[in-house]
Design a protein around this motif. Structure first.
Motif, short mmCIF file in Angstrom:
data_model
loop_
_atom_site.label_atom_id
_atom_site.label_comp_id
_atom_site.label_asym_id
_atom_site.label_seq_id
_atom_site.Cartn_x
_atom_site.Cartn_y
_atom_site.Cartn_z
N UNK A 149 0.83 -1.16 0.02
CA UNK A 149 0.10 0.00 -0.06
C UNK A 149 1.00 1.26 0.10
N UNK A 150 2.16 1.31 0.72
CA UNK A 150 2.93 2.29 0.67
C UNK A 150 3.68 2.53 -0.53
N UNK A 151 3.89 1.40 -1.26
CA UNK A 151 4.50 1.79 -2.73
C UNK A 151 3.39 2.25 -3.61
N UNK A 152 2.24 1.85 -3.54
CA UNK A 152 1.03 2.18 -4.14
C UNK A 152 0.94 3.84 -3.71
N UNK A 153 0.87 4.30 -2.97
CA UNK A 153 0.90 5.54 -2.49
C UNK A 153 1.84 6.42 -3.26
N UNK A 154 3.12 6.02 -3.09
CA UNK A 154 4.02 6.54 -3.76
C UNK A 154 4.03 6.67 -5.38
N UNK A 155 3.61 5.26 -5.90
CA UNK A 155 3.45 5.50 -7.31
C UNK A 155 2.48 6.54 -7.61
N UNK A 156 1.38 6.82 -6.99
CA UNK A 156 0.33 7.79 -7.07
C UNK A 156 0.82 8.90 -7.11
N UNK A 157 1.86 9.21 -6.22
CA UNK A 157 2.42 10.46 -5.99
C UNK A 157 3.23 10.91 -7.20
N UNK A 158 4.18 9.94 -7.77
CA UNK A 158 4.74 10.18 -9.02
C UNK A 158 3.70 10.39 -9.98
N UNK A 159 2.86 9.61 -10.04
CA UNK A 159 1.89 9.78 -11.28
C UNK A 159 1.40 11.43 -11.03
N UNK A 160 0.89 11.72 -10.06
CA UNK A 160 0.36 13.21 -9.86
C UNK A 160 1.51 14.07 -10.21
#
Length: 165
Positions: free
Chosen positions: A79-90
């Motif tokens: 879940x932490x990796x997914x949140x970081x991935x979303x941050x990079x997408x933003x």
């Protein structure tokens, strides 16, 4: 068209075609064994690496199947990796929006008015930011998916009776 007919009826052309054909045949007969050996070594190395990776994955699944608390930690990490991935997408979306706004505004854009780096254009810099953000986002998303798959396989392994494995 006449030149083609002259070539086809020329003895010199036919002789050169036969000689080149023989040379190609000889060279290929000498090159085939080394190329086959290289292909064979590559295939065996690839197969051995895949088998090692599969064995390591099975070991990880077995170890994780016996540790339910570790499964929870792995899912939290995913879940932490997914949140970081979303941050990079933003970040990529923001850079694209910034670039598009500079294109729409043209010379009136604050990005065009004051170039702090004279050797790097704003478009290239924003393109680099977008590319790196997308790459980082994808890497993190794939790492999260790998962890989730590992936990799911461990849960399946833990839920099946030992005689069914």
């Amino acid at each position: 068209m006449d030149e083609l007919l002259n070539n086809l009826t020329s003895t010199y052309w036919w002789l050169s075609v036969v000689v080149v054909g023989l040379i190609i045949n000889l060279v290929s007969s000498y090159l085939k064994p080394p190329l086959d050996a290289i292909g064979s070594k590559t295939f065996h190395a690839w197969k051995a690496r895949s088998e090692r990776a599969n064995k390591m994955y099975v070991k990880k699944v077995d170890a994780l199947a016996a540790a339910p608390h570790t499964q929870v930690l792995f899912m939290l990490r995913a879940q932490s990796l997914r949140a970081k991935s979303n941050g990079w997408s933003l970040t990529a979306i923001f850079a694209l929006a910034l670039y598009q706004s500079s294109v729409w505004l043209g010379d009136q854009s604050p990005l065009h008015a004051d170039q702090t780096a004279p050797f790097v254009s704003t478009g290239w810099a924003l393109s680099l930011i977008v590319a790196l953000s997308v790459i980082a986002s994808m890497r993190l998303a794939y790492a999260a998916a790998d962890l989730e798959l590992l936990v799911m396989d461990a849960q399946i392994r833990a839920s099946t009776p030992s005689n069914m494995q």
